[in-house]
Scaffold this active site. Structure first.
Site, short mmCIF file in Angstrom:
data_model
loop_
_atom_site.label_atom_id
_atom_site.label_comp_id
_atom_site.label_asym_id
_atom_site.label_seq_id
_atom_site.Cartn_x
_atom_site.Cartn_y
_atom_site.Cartn_z
N GLU A 295 -70.96 -27.17 -28.38
CA GLU A 295 -71.33 -28.71 -28.48
C GLU A 295 -71.88 -28.78 -29.84
O GLU A 295 -71.41 -29.78 -30.37
CB GLU A 295 -72.58 -28.77 -27.31
CG GLU A 295 -73.31 -30.39 -27.77
CD GLU A 295 -74.41 -30.47 -26.70
OE1 GLU A 295 -74.74 -29.80 -25.97
OE2 GLU A 295 -75.06 -31.61 -27.22
N TYR B 159 -60.61 -52.36 -42.66
CA TYR B 159 -60.88 -52.73 -44.03
C TYR B 159 -59.57 -53.52 -44.48
O TYR B 159 -59.67 -54.35 -45.44
CB TYR B 159 -60.73 -51.63 -45.10
CG TYR B 159 -62.21 -51.22 -45.28
CD1 TYR B 159 -63.28 -52.36 -45.84
CD2 TYR B 159 -62.86 -50.10 -44.80
CE1 TYR B 159 -64.52 -51.94 -46.10
CE2 TYR B 159 -64.18 -49.90 -45.12
CZ TYR B 159 -65.03 -50.78 -45.84
OH TYR B 159 -66.28 -50.63 -45.90
N ASP C 34 -76.05 -27.68 -24.68
CA ASP C 34 -77.48 -27.71 -24.76
C ASP C 34 -77.81 -27.88 -22.92
O ASP C 34 -76.83 -28.38 -22.23
CB ASP C 34 -78.11 -29.09 -25.28
CG ASP C 34 -78.04 -28.69 -26.76
OD1 ASP C 34 -77.76 -27.80 -27.30
OD2 ASP C 34 -78.16 -29.65 -27.42
#
Lengths: 437, 673
Positions: free
Chosen positions: A266, A180, A318
């Site tokens: 995860e 910014y 997973d």
């Protein structure tokens, strides 16, 4: 909101079964019978943790202090590049030297040009001895006088001047802050972020040395106490949400813990489940998640925990190629940040679950398994070619099974046996059997 | 033939509807003439509303003119005039033709009895309300009355004239060629613009329906000393011409061709753009023709005159009439061919009436048909079941694909010239595919893609042609539109689908174009052979364009390099200056020491000898230098003046010279004798 609803549903379910089966014993969860008493599991875990902390005499003779790039570099075909932590003043003087050099070049009418180490995928190498990815020494020229690089050269100069200011004022800002300060030039935060990584490569320092941090992403909960910028934090008293992992790892210190292992999760949802069930009180542990791909702060924090507390790290991801990929980023680093892999990677992470072989072992119903897409299968096959997978025979077998069955499952698939199956049965059983790779 | 068959069922439906009003008539079996059928269902032929009628009339006349000129290998010259006829003028025209009035009243009853009844009832009701209102003292009741008057008076009339330099028509055939629906010269199996023999007749039916005025035809054939003039209309009920005047006149100029004049109701305002688009697209696909389009209105400020000049004198070859492919025939067609054939025995019939059946193949087929068939058997003696057996075998047996030789595609050469002539694009690429087969009919797909140009809007501009006629309606569902919008990844050819002015031209020619719906308006997206041919043709064009575009981008980069580099000078010098200033401050306050040359630079910063402006200036000088070097390098690499200038076409002064053409899809050798 969602979690509240979830909890209510669980309670509702419990009361229902109570009413119906008051005279019967509650129906056990699958595989629950195989569980031994918690104390039994704890003893075996303790032994395991001890073996990690104080390696047996036979292995300690072979184990030296951890290898560094310098130790292995003579045997490497290509020279490699690595960055180190630099003090603010040395970052400042490096920038100043560079700028004085470039100013002279401008004043002599030659414009200016940066020599930036290339971070493209072809410039990486996995070093088995170190068990992580490192950056080779190829670099590219970024001249102001070429249409293709003028923009990047300007942004690099601008970022360097901003970092110089940070050094003088000795303050920290986030990547977003940095973006910014000159939105018009940077246009897009990905551009300023990419150049920031280039700059740390260029100066040969870690990104933390630049005093630029990413916003908080990772969270931690469990049996650990540490000081964050002077405040003592007890992670057992952090509620369900957990403690945000502080972006400035250099302000973290005074680690104390009675945990037996670190559990890397995860996903946010599984983390929430474990935190709410106070899993760390049943089995003393530290639970960490980065909600998907890990950021720098989480990786630094994990490395610090591991190196100071010398605990085993178990990963719950997973059962799909991306889960393994996340595991690999913790373990041997990402290509994007390979210049700093020495500080970011945590060696020897065990793959606890959910592994492709678990799908059948734990009889996860068909409707909870998902077919792998073309893209998934391709990613899986690509992973099989990666060195960090190849070095672990167990992982190769699991991955081959996944590609063969073309099935994947998320951690949430275990919820098909009840929401608390993960914390009540699956994890305890895994720990009891020491079923990790 | 097909139309005659299909006319039965709609008339049956019609009867069913007409049942209610009068029960006595119910059992009367009625016969409908084809003319009546088309008068009732004129939307089938594209006569939906007055505006579209004007468009279709003009279009049918133009297409007939082109077919006629091409059939004698004459470069077409077509003049189209649409003249607006004001109400008073129109009335006086009807006034002149006294005899017609009787007939027209008959027609008026037939067409608008209901409408009038309705109108009268409504007017009566309005009057009632008005009377009531006036009794109540309310005044505002004018608008509705005014509206009805406007609605009926709003019909505008146009005289459409189309003059060509084509074959002309034999004097005696003229009445039948215009006054009999479903009679025509284009019924054979060949690529033609028109097909059913409807166009000019529908215009006549519409003129009769809307104005009641007859059609006027002047025609002369090549070398004919006289000029045939005919004024006629059509007896719709009997589907026969009703000739008013049919005479031979002097042909002083040795003109040949036809001039057709018809007065119809229409709507120029709403269909103006469609008509002009049609003319423009026709000019694209037939660059060897010369068109003069005129619109004459009562107030001269609305007049339009557009001349589409000839760009080439090479015409595509005249399409050849071909024989049927065995897999494209049906039972009826086989019966008809048997009826028409001059051959006696079955073997000869098969060889002669179909393509891709040789002598030995015919005998193999006959052997396969069964024991009761033999090569020498009399073809006219075949029984109905035997014909069915032949048809079955035709369906199952394997035949070579029909060749595209009988087709006459526009050709890349003409397509390219047409695009350049009418759109003046920045760049253009064309591609002509090889013949494909759809249901036994050969199909050739040609495509052109242009970028930029005048009068082209941003984004995709689709130009569709079927048998070298522009298709303007039902664009959304058409295979070309779908393919261009959905299946072409324009970005990968460096073409911006929304920003660039892209012209996509696809011309499909075939002995049978698989039009969707009743009008010949669009080709469906469900035919995979055609869809893939269209896609690959467009892609081929894009590939050609890509290299040109890349070159152009490079050239533009050359031009804009200086600007692109200079844009970043302020930011860069600012960044440097900020660091230098901080360092100068540190140096001055003795917090940090710098050596020799470095100290010199910093002291220059402190004394404002080295400022942001100085850095900017030095960078600008550097950019200037680099730009000059690069431009020099680029010029030596590519050479100067690489863009070809547009070649000029000069019409030959003596078009009658004798020559022989040797054709190829891409070029043509012309030997002058």
């Amino acid at each position: 909101m969602a979690d509240k609803r979830k909890r209510r549903r669980v309670e509702h379910h419990d009361s229902d079964s109570d009413a119906d089966t008051a005279h019967l014993t509650p129906k056990p969860l699958p595989f629950q019978k195989r569980l031994k008493s918690d104390s039994g599991i704890l003893t075996s875990l303790k032994q395991f943790a001890d073996s990690i902390r104080d390696p047996p005499a036979s292995s300690s003779t072979t184990k030296k202090k951890p290898l560094t790039l310098a130790d292995v570099s003579p045997s490497l075909s290509a020279t490699c590049r690595e960055v180190t932590d630099l003090s603010l003043s040395s970052v400042q003087s490096t920038i100043e030297t560079l700028f004085l050099f470039l100013t002279k070049s401008i004043l002599s009418g030659n414009g200016f040009s940066f020599t930036v180490p290339s971070r493209s995928s072809s410039n990486h190498i996995y070093i088995p001895e170190l068990d992580r990815i490192v950056l080779k020494d190829k670099s590219s020229l970024r001249p102001f006088s070429s249409v293709s690089s003028v923009r990047k050269a300007t942004i690099t100069a601008r970022i360097l001047s901003l970092i110089h200011q940070l050094c003088i004022k000795s303050i920290h800002v986030t990547k977003r802050d940095l973006f910014y300060t000159d939105v018009k030039l940077f246009q897009d935060q990905t551009q300023s972020d990419a150049v920031l990584d280039d700059v740390s490569c260029l100066l040969g320092c870690t990104r933390s040395s630049l005093n630029v941090v990413a916003s908080e992403k990772g969270i931690v909960v469990g049996r650990v106490i540490f000081s964050d910028n002077g405040d003592m934090i007890d992670c057992t008293k952090m509620g369900v949400g957990g403690k945000a992992i502080p972006p400035n790892i250099d302000r973290v210190g005074d680690l104390q813990s009675d945990a037996l292992f670190i559990l890397l999760v995860e996903k946010d949802a599984a983390f929430m489940r474990l935190a709410e069930d106070r899993f760390y009180n049943r089995f003393p542990c530290i639970i960490i998640t980065a909600k998907g791909q890990p950021d720098v702060a989480t990786r630094l924090f994990l490395r610090k925990l591991k190196s100071e507390l010398k605990l085993p790290v178990l990963a719950l991801v997973d059962s799909d190629p991306y889960g393994l990929k996340i595991l690999s980023v913790y373990g041997c680093g990402s290509k994007n940040m390979s210049y700093d892999s020495a500080n970011l990677t945590t060696p020897d992470i065990k793959w606890l679950g959910i592994r492709p072989s678990d799908l059948d072992k734990y009889k996860i119903p068909e409707q909870c398994r998902l077919p792998m897409s073309e893209q998934d299968i391709k990613t899986g096959k690509d992973l099989l070619e990666e060195d960090f997978v190849k070095k672990n025979h167990g992982w190769v077998q699991e991955l081959e099974l996944m590609v063969k069955t073309k099935q994947k499952a998320e951690i949430q698939a275990l919820s098909s046996f009840g929401f608390q199956y993960l914390s009540e049965v699956y994890l305890p059983l895994k720990l009891q059997q020491q079923d990790w790779l | 033939m097909e139309m005659g068959g299909s006319s039965e069922s709609p008339s049956g439906q019609k009867k069913g509807k007409a049942k209610t009003p009068n029960k006595l008539k119910e059992s009367v079996l009625k016969q409908k003439s084809p003319a009546e059928f088309f008068a009732e269902n004129k939307n089938i032929a594209g006569f939906d509303n007055p505006g579209k009628c004007l468009y279709t009339t003009m279009r049918e006349l133009v297409e007939n003119s082109l077919d006629s000129a091409e059939s004698i290998s004459e470069l077409p010259v077509v003049e189209v005039t649409i003249e607006e006829i004001g109400k008073s003028k129109f009335n006086s025209m009807i006034g002149l033709v006294d005899r017609e009035r009787v007939d027209e009243e008959l027609y008026d009853d037939y067409e608008t009895a209901k409408a009038r009844e309705k109108r009268l009832a409504k007017e009566a009701r309005d009057q009632e309300i008005q009377a009531k209102n006036s009794a109540l003292g309310k005044k505002i009741k004018e608008p509705s009355a005014a509206k009805t008057i406007k609605g009926r008076g709003g019909a505008s009339f146009y005289r459409v004239t189309c003059k060509d330099n084509g074959r002309g028509m034999p004097h005696d055939d003229i009445p039948n060629m215009f006054g009999r629906v479903l009679s025509g010269t284009k019924y054979g199996l060949k690529q033609t613009r028109g097909k059913f023999g409807l166009g000019a007749k529908m215009a006549l039916i519409w003129s009769k329906m809307s104005t009641g005025l007859p059609i006027e035809i002047s025609s002369a054939m090549n070398g004919q000393s006289y000029l045939s003039f005919c004024r006629l209309d059509i007896d719709i009920h009997r589907n026969i011409p009703h000739v008013h005047l049919h005479e031979k006149r002097d042909n002083k100029d040795h003109w040949h061709g036809a001039e057709i004049q018809v007065v119809i109701e229409g709507n120029w305002t709403t269909y103006r753009s469609k008509i002009l688009h049609y003319m423009r697209q026709m000019a694209v696909i037939t660059p060897y023709a010369q068109f003069l389009f005129k619109f004459v209105s009562e107030s001269s400020d609305k007049d339009v005159t557009i001349r589409f000049a000839r760009r080439t004198d090479i015409m595509p070859p005249v399409p050849i009439e071909t024989k049927y492919h065995p897999s494209a025939v049906d039972l009826l067609l086989i019966k008809r061919l048997i009826g028409e054939t001059s051959k006696q025995n079955l073997s000869q019939f098969l060889q002669h009436e179909f393509v891709n059946i040789g002598k030995s193949y015919a005998e193999r087929l006959i052997g396969e048909m069964g024991a009761e068939f033999s090569p020498k058997m009399h073809v006219k003696s075949l029984s109905a079941p035997q014909i069915v057996r032949i048809h079955q075998l035709f369906r199952q047996a394997k035949f070579d694909d029909p060749s595209g030789d009988c087709l006459s595609p526009a050709g890349e050469y003409n397509l390219r010239l047409g695009i350049i002539k009418e759109l003046h694009p920045d760049m253009v690429a064309t591609y002509s595919g090889s013949a494909q087969v759809f249901e036994g009919h050969p199909v050739i797909v040609e495509a052109g893609v242009s970028v930029g140009g005048k009068d082209v809007k941003q984004g995709l501009n689709i130009f569709r042609f079927a048998n070298r006629i522009p298709l303007l309606f039902e664009q959304g569902a058409d295979v070309v539109t779908r393919t261009a919008q959905k299946r072409i990844n324009w970005g990968s050819y460096k073409i911006n689908q929304t920003q660039d002015k892209i012209g996509v031209f696809v011309s499909i020619v075939s002995t049978k174009i698989p039009f969707k719906g009743t009008g010949k308006e669009y080709i469906g997206d469900d035919i995979s052979e055609i869809a893939s041919a269209v896609k690959s043709a467009i892609q081929q064009c894009c590939v050609q364009l890509k290299s040109k575009i890349v070159k152009r981008i490079q050239a533009r980069e050359q031009q804009e390099r200086k600007r692109n580099l200079s844009k970043y000078i302020p930011d860069a010098s600012n960044a440097f200056y900020e660091v230098l200033r901080e360092m100068a401050l540190l140096h001055a306050s003795k917090k940090k020491r710098y050596e020799d040359a470095d100290a010199e630079i910093l002291s220059k910063v402190s004394t404002r000898l080295l400022t942001k402006e100085v850095l900017s200036e030095e960078l600008a000088k550097h950019v200037e230098k680099v730009d000059y070097q690069m431009a020099l390098e680029y010029a030596t690499q590519t050479g100067v003046g690489e863009e070809p200038k547009e070649d000029i076409y000069v019409q030959s002064l003596n078009p009658k010279s004798n020559f022989i053409d040797l054709r190829s899809p891409l070029f043509l050798f012309r030997f002058f004798q």
